[in-house]
Motif scaffolding. Structure first.
Motif, PDB file in Angstrom:
ATOM      1  N   ARG A  84       1.033  -1.315   0.062  1.00 48.35           N
ATOM      2  CA  ARG A  84       0.139   0.067   0.044  1.00 48.35           C
ATOM      3  C   ARG A  84       0.799   1.299  -0.052  1.00 48.35           C
ATOM      4  N   LEU A  85       1.984   1.201   0.846  1.00 47.43           N
ATOM      5  CA  LEU A  85       2.791   2.498   0.862  1.00 47.43           C
ATOM      6  C   LEU A  85       3.525   2.475  -0.487  1.00 47.43           C
ATOM      7  N   ALA A  86       3.920   1.589  -1.104  1.00 44.83           N
ATOM      8  CA  ALA A  86       4.766   1.450  -2.517  1.00 44.83           C
ATOM      9  C   ALA A  86       3.776   2.133  -3.476  1.00 44.83           C
ATOM     10  N   ARG A  87       2.385   1.892  -3.414  1.00 41.63           N
ATOM     11  CA  ARG A  87       1.525   2.230  -4.393  1.00 41.63           C
ATOM     12  C   ARG A  87       1.202   3.638  -4.279  1.00 41.63           C
ATOM     13  N   LEU A  88       1.584   3.971  -3.173  1.00 38.70           N
ATOM     14  CA  LEU A  88       1.309   5.544  -3.080  1.00 38.70           C
ATOM     15  C   LEU A  88       2.447   6.253  -4.152  1.00 38.70           C
ATOM     16  N   GLN A  89       3.369   5.812  -4.378  1.00 40.45           N
ATOM     17  CA  GLN A  89       4.703   6.299  -5.298  1.00 40.45           C
ATOM     18  C   GLN A  89       4.437   5.922  -6.728  1.00 40.45           C
ATOM     19  N   ASP A  90       4.030   4.533  -6.928  1.00 40.52           N
ATOM     20  CA  ASP A  90       3.779   3.925  -8.241  1.00 40.52           C
ATOM     21  C   ASP A  90       2.550   2.980  -7.984  1.00 40.52           C
TER      22      ASP A  90
END
Length: 164
Positions: A84-90
């Protein structure tokens, strides 16, 4: 906390902890964080009623336990916290990244077990100074080292898959 423990009675510090618990409960709708606030409130009330510092010293162990549960639940019911945190950037993560974020979530679970165990041990059996040193400094340094190590590994994993 260490400085305050020597200057104020635990009951007064527990009021601050209780205020944090109430604000947490009011500021969320997720059950996990509500239960965390309830646990914090219980620790604060025990400290208030008994005027004892131990319940206050147990707070870092409680935080680690809550984070462990949060991360474990995300492993069972994806997407994981790290994904979820990674999807904030990509928002369009490639498949290798999803596998990687799952592994990172597992590593953080291990960290929370170790860190929470040390937080509990220092609360129960160590001096106030040792408890404060570990929970107020060393635990944060370890988190920083883990984050820095993960960042380094992430760059290598991305490069190995042709993503820069």
């Amino acid at each position: 906390m260490y400085l305050a423990m020597g200057r104020f009675e635990p009951r007064w510090l527990s009021l601050l902890l209780f205020a944090v618990a109430v604000l947490r409960a009011l500021g969320t709708r997720e059950r996990l964080w509500i239960w965390s606030a309830v646990g914090t409130g219980v620790l604060a009330m025990v400290a208030l009623l008994g005027n004892e510092a131990l319940p206050l010293k147990l707070y870092p162990a409680l935080v680690n336990a809550v984070l462990l549960v949060f991360f474990l639940v995300s492993l069972r019911h994806p997407p994981t916290v790290v994904e979820r945190l990674a999807r904030l950037q990509d928002p369009q993560l490639p498949p290798f990244a999803i596998v990687y974020t799952r592994r990172v979530t597992q590593v953080w679970c291990g960290f929370f077990v170790l860190n929470g165990s040390l937080a509990l041990a220092t609360a129960l059996w160590a001096s106030d100074a040792t408890w404060a040193l570990y929970n107020g400094l060393l635990a944060y340094l370890l988190m920083g080292l883990l984050h820095a190590g993960e960042w380094t590994v992430r760059r290598r994993v991305k490069a190995a898959h042709g993503h820069v």
